[in-house]
Design an enzyme around this catalytic site. Structure first.
Site, mmCIF file in Angstrom:
data_model
loop_
_atom_site.group_PDB
_atom_site.id
_atom_site.type_symbol
_atom_site.label_atom_id
_atom_site.label_comp_id
_atom_site.label_asym_id
_atom_site.label_seq_id
_atom_site.Cartn_x
_atom_site.Cartn_y
_atom_site.Cartn_z
ATOM 1 N N ARG A 150 3.437 -6.824 20.354
ATOM 2 C CA ARG A 150 4.234 -6.821 19.123
ATOM 3 C C ARG A 150 5.349 -5.820 19.337
ATOM 4 N NH1 ARG A 150 3.690 -3.672 13.761
ATOM 5 N NH2 ARG A 150 2.140 -2.507 14.953
ATOM 6 N N HIS A 198 10.891 -1.555 9.280
ATOM 7 C CA HIS A 198 10.567 -1.947 10.651
ATOM 8 C C HIS A 198 10.552 -3.460 10.780
ATOM 9 C CE1 HIS A 198 8.084 2.057 10.734
ATOM 10 N NE2 HIS A 198 9.375 2.261 10.577
ATOM 11 N N ASP A 210 1.972 4.208 2.059
ATOM 12 C CA ASP A 210 2.046 4.645 3.453
ATOM 13 C C ASP A 210 2.867 5.929 3.532
ATOM 14 O OD1 ASP A 210 1.823 4.723 6.195
ATOM 15 O OD2 ASP A 210 3.501 3.363 6.540
ATOM 16 N N ASN A 213 9.459 -6.617 13.165
ATOM 17 C CA ASN A 213 8.416 -6.839 14.166
ATOM 18 C C ASN A 213 8.499 -8.254 14.727
ATOM 19 O OD1 ASN A 213 6.380 -4.391 13.757
ATOM 20 N ND2 ASN A 213 7.125 -5.033 11.744
ATOM 21 N N TYR A 222 0.826 -1.209 0.000
ATOM 22 C CA TYR A 222 0.000 0.000 0.000
ATOM 23 C C TYR A 222 0.857 1.253 0.000
ATOM 24 C CZ TYR A 222 0.868 0.585 5.069
ATOM 25 O OH TYR A 222 1.444 0.771 6.299
ATOM 26 N N HIS A 255 7.773 -3.456 17.861
ATOM 27 C CA HIS A 255 7.803 -2.753 16.570
ATOM 28 C C HIS A 255 9.077 -1.922 16.539
ATOM 29 C CE1 HIS A 255 6.265 0.859 14.123
ATOM 30 N NE2 HIS A 255 6.269 -0.138 13.268
#
Lengths: 500, 78
Positions: free
Chosen positions: A247, A160, A99, A162, A97, A249
């Site tokens: 999570r 990032h 972002d 995760n 997508y 991140h």
């Protein structure tokens, strides 16, 4: 049970325009990957970047003002918010997508190093395929994409990593155990950068750094991600059962081109999280981690020592050796991935100290430094020459005909962690051990029955009552396979959801 | 049949489908060897010469526009 994934924001340019609109270009790029009309599928409910792991919710992020300004500008565009985001859920369980004006590929959740490397590379292929399709429409080759983290003018964008962890692990335990590791893992996971920058400040050429991202770290802990960036991000969006899981991140890392570097970055970070969970991580009280990450990044000789609160100093290599030693003692005779990580962590630290030329094609900053140094000698250039900064950028171009790393790979001078066949499989299917395979199968087989998708749930279209496939606790590979089989055999997704 | 998002990328890949959709276990690469004499069949593939191949990679590097980085501008991301 291990679960990890990587989100990568790519740099994007139109070479045929002096100033292109990154919102439009990112949107058009994502849409170039589609073959039919866009339908909004991504479910934004439940995404709240204001929730903090430390147990509170912040009223605002530092980026909120800028975001509002962009929202005002965007309101004048002939597209809705959803059209601009152009969120796609791919059949491999990934999210692709627009972002924040960068095309982003988020890998599906993976449970092994082979899976994460194959899916990270699959993301490169997918996004370059989208660029090829976009360029075909434009009748040029003007759209170029960069898997890096800076424009070398003070604007950074993220990669990032995760990790799913138990909520029984208190966030305070994580900070002490993780921060010394995170500011030093760049000695093998740094992507390399020529020059020094700061957030939206001027560029100082000529200094070679280990990391693209270190210059942009401004604090130890913060929920922010675009300004006042932290070494340890405290955003609390578990994308799983909030009672059981966190999570982690991480926004501190670089986007890697080398498969080996990505594997070592994710693998060692996972092992350090396992160490912390067992209470076995080494403890370092650093005097100033934010200054420390920059000091280490700006010293390719790896000799710089950073201060501890005790008044003593320690090098990045020695901190990494302490973590390695703790992991070796704690995880002796373990699973395949753990054995690979321990072996290669030890070997890499030894090579960094004694023979780093052996790491060309495995560690990005070493590979890039070697390329730039060779070229500078060949062309008699100073390290401040802007041509070298351009080569730094082109190292990360994911166009197979232009990218310098990909050129090296084509010459067989890089280490391959996964095969081309594994990458092809990853383009088409999520890891069979994780819920991503369920998401991907649902999108492939029952797209017209789906109302919306989030990482942990799928909402079905329903005229009577809302139905959802809840995957917030679906982490046992055996349960994943059972559900996958049920869905694969079903005529309608609703048949499975109603009995699952 | 390939799903709608991917049939065109399969065309680009020469319509060669993956041979196996199942997760495969295979030995992991043992990684780089410690400093010492090199074998021909293992360890890191260090470039044979001290600089990038003149025929291919250096040619690719010379094609890079020296002003490419100067023009490259992005908005701040996450």
């Amino acid at each position: 049970m291990r679960l990890f994934g990587i989100e990568t924001e790519y740099g994007i340019i139109r070479e045929d325009q002096e100033q292109s609109d990154p919102v439009v270009e990112s949107m058009e790029l994502v849409r170039a990957y589609m073959t039919e009309k866009f339908e909004q599928t991504w479910d934004y409910q439940g995404e709240d970047p204001h929730e903090d792991q430390r147990g509170f919710r912040v009223n605002g992020l530092q980026q909120d003002v800028e975001e509002e300004q962009f929202a005002t500008l965007d309101a004048n565009r002939p597209f809705s918010f959803y059209e601009m985001k152009s969120d796609l859920v791919l059949p491999n369980g990934a999210r692709f997508y627009n972002d924040h004006t960068h095309p982003e590929y988020s890998t599906p959740e993976c449970s092994t190093l082979h899976e994460i490397i194959a899916h990270d590379r699959a993301g490169e292929r997918i996004i370059q395929h989208a660029a090829n399709a976009r360029n075909a429409t434009l009748g040029s080759s003007s759209v170029q994409l960069y898997k890096n983290n800076t424009d070398l003018h003070g604007h950074s964008y993220g990669c990032h990593d995760n990790y799913l962890i138990s909520r029984t692990l208190h966030f305070d335990q994580l900070t002490g155990g993780l921060i010394p590791f995170l500011i030093t893992r760049q000695i093998f996971s740094g992507a390399g950068k020529l020059g020094i920058e700061a957030q939206e400040k001027s560029y100082q050429p000529g200094v070679f750094q280990l990391s693209q991202r270190a210059d942009f770290m401004e604090t130890e802990l913060s929920v922010d991600t675009m300004h006042n960036r932290p070494i340890l991000n405290t955003r609390d969006e578990p994308h799983a059962n909030r009672q059981k899981y966190r999570r982690l991140h991480l926004i501190v890392g670089d986007a890697n081109m080398c498969e080996f570097a990505t594997a070592l970055k994710v693998g060692t970070t996972q092992l350090v999280l396992d160490l912390i969970a067992k209470g076995a991580a080494p403890q370092f009280e650093l005097a100033d981690p934010v200054a420390g990450i920059k000091t280490i990044s700006r010293d390719p000789d790896l000799k710089a020592a950073i201060p501890l609160k005790s008044g003593k100093t320690i090098t990045g290599l020695d901190i990494q050796k302490a973590y390695l030693s703790a992991a070796q003692h704690t995880f002796e005779e373990s699973d395949t991935d753990t054995n690979w990580i321990l072996t290669n962590w030890e070997m890499t630290l030894a090579q960094l100290e004694h023979n780093r030329a052996e790491l060309i094609g495995r560690i990005d900053w070493i590979t890039k430094h070697w390329l730039l140094e060779s070229f500078a000698q060949e062309e008699r250039l100073e390290w401040t020459d802007p041509w070298l900064a351009s080569l730094d950028l082109e190292y990360h171009n994911v166009n197979t005909e232009r990218g310098l790393y990909l050129g090296l790979e084509q010459e067989g001078k890089t280490h391959r962690f996964c095969t081309e066949d594994e990458i092809r499989t990853a383009i088409l299917q999520g890891p069979t051990t994780t819920r991503a395979s369920i998401r991907g199968l649902c999108v492939k087989k029952f797209r017209h029955e789906i109302q919306s998708v989030q990482w942990e749930r799928i909402h079905l279209k329903s005229l009577t009552h809302p139905q959802q496939l809840d995957m917030s606790d679906l982490f046992d590979p055996a349960h994943v396979r059972q559900l996958w089989q049920k869905i694969d055999n079903a005529k309608h997704l609703a048949d499975v959801v109603s009995i699952s | 049949m390939y799903p709608k998002y991917t049939h065109h990328i399969m065309e680009a890949l020469g319509n060669q489908p993956p041979t196996n959709f199942e997760r495969r276990e295979r030995p992991l690469d043992p990684g780089p060897k410690p400093p010492g004499p090199k074998d021909d069949d293992a360890g890191p593939r260090q470039p044979e010469t001290g600089s990038p191949s003149r025929d291919n990679l250096l040619k690719r590097m010379r094609k890079v526009d020296p002003k490419q980085a100067e023009r490259y501008r992005q908005r701040t991301g996450e």
